[in-house]
Motif scaffolding. Structure first.
Motif, PDB file in Angstrom:
ATOM      1  N   ASN A 130      39.570  36.290  48.773  1.00  0.00           N
ATOM      2  CA  ASN A 130      39.795  34.882  49.073  1.00  0.00           C
ATOM      3  C   ASN A 130      40.894  34.299  48.186  1.00  0.00           C
ATOM      4  N   TYR A 264      32.673  33.601  45.574  1.00  0.00           N
ATOM      5  CA  TYR A 264      32.695  34.453  46.774  1.00  0.00           C
ATOM      6  C   TYR A 264      32.136  35.844  46.521  1.00  0.00           C
ATOM      7  N   ASN A 290      26.122  35.894  45.552  1.00  0.00           N
ATOM      8  CA  ASN A 290      27.069  35.577  46.622  1.00  0.00           C
ATOM      9  C   ASN A 290      27.606  36.829  47.306  1.00  0.00           C
ATOM     10  N   LEU A 294      27.295  37.414  51.286  1.00  0.00           N
ATOM     11  CA  LEU A 294      28.429  37.835  52.113  1.00  0.00           C
ATOM     12  C   LEU A 294      28.056  39.062  52.939  1.00  0.00           C
TER      13      LEU A 294
END
Length: 312
Positions: A130, A264, A290, A294
């Motif tokens: 990201n 992320y 996280n 994901l």
């Protein structure tokens, strides 16, 4: 749903990985089960200390580990009982639906390609990450390390993989795909980027908007940024320094806060036959949580099936 996690991977494992798994379990549904792969004897005291029942997890016990400095290919072949090796064995056999680790990045990439393998039609898998945009949200940057040297057709495929990821994970309707270059003009760059630009411009599979320069990385009009893995890794490491620099300088800003890798969790390997996520070596419990979420999103969205259909 079975979400596989290597609890021995990372600089702060198994404490950070187990605590992250506990936090993730609080938001997972009843039919979403975490499978912890690693030393159960080390994990159980951490789970019990947190006041959680071990029964919420499935365990695959092993004491063998692939360390950060080990040669990836040798380690995968010579350590079949290591937590990463076992994770990929379970993934290949369908005993888990995804696998993630904050351990040896090379071993994760080699393990993915040797076990679940590359999706037919994909020349080379890519690692995506990201990139915060100035106003809000993230762009996708790929490749950030799997392929230091690329051919033009590989960069085109990175554009396709990134576009699919942006569309199905971040729900971007028509992702804008750009090629990272040293100038905006078509003729700028080296032989690789000039040839890749031509391929991407004439492709009807992506919404290609042309070249962007390094100063455009964080703008809001780009959803997917394509480059070779050498360039991408340099950009990634530079971007990672922004957040730590703001902390050292003692100021807080929403934009720079979004450079915090914890938000992320990990970087997916796009183009292989199952969801595989690579976590940062210094992953905290928040980052592990996280990374797990994901993994869940990639399973729920049937992302791998979407890629298979696109490359069929």
């Amino acid at each position: 749903m079975k979400i596989g996690l290597d609890i021995m991977g990372g600089d702060y494992a198994p404490k950070a990985t187990v605590l992250g798994a506990i936090e993730a379990s609080k938001v997972l549904l009843d039919n979403q089960k975490l499978v912890l792969i690693g030393n159960k004897e080390l994990a159980l005291p951490l789970i019990e200390e947190a006041g959680v029942s071990p029964s919420i997890f499935d365990f695959v016990h092993t004491t063998d580990v692939i360390n950060m400095g080990e040669h990836p290919t040798k380690a995968i072949s010579q350590k079949p009982k290591a937590s990463i090796s076992l994770g990929f064995h379970l993934l290949k056999e369908g005993a888990i639906d995804s696998f993630s680790s904050a351990g040896n990045t090379g071993a994760m990439l080699v393990g993915a390609m040797f076990s679940v393998k590359t999706i037919p039609g994909v020349i080379r898998p890519a690692i995506a990450t990201n990139v915060p945009r100035l106003k809000e949200g993230f762009s996708i940057l790929l490749d950030v390390g799997a392929n230091a040297d690329c051919k033009p057709e590989v960069l085109l495929q990175f554009g396709i993989l990134g576009s699919l990821y942006s569309r199905h994970i971040y729900e971007t309707q028509t992702p804008a795909v750009a090629l990272l270059n040293i100038g905006e003009e078509e003729e700028k760059g080296n032989m690789l980027t000039v040839a890749a630009h031509s391929l991407m411009k004439n492709s009807n599979t992506i919404n290609f908007i042309g070249n962007i320069e390094g100063r455009d990385l964080f703008e809001d009009h780009v959803d997917v940024i394509v480059c070779d893995g050498f360039t991408g890794n340099v950009v990634l490491k530079l971007a990672e320094s922004f957040y730590s620099l703001t902390l050292k300088k003692g100021f807080k800003d929403d934009f720079f806060d979004r450079f915090n890798y914890e938000q992320y969790g990990g970087s997916p390997i796009l183009g292989v036959n199952a969801p595989v996520i690579i976590g940062h070596g210094i992953s905290s419990p928040e980052a592990i949580k996280n990374m797990i979420l994901l993994s869940r999103n990639m399973i729920e969205s049937k992302f791998v099936d979407k890629v298979k259909a696109a490359f069929k």
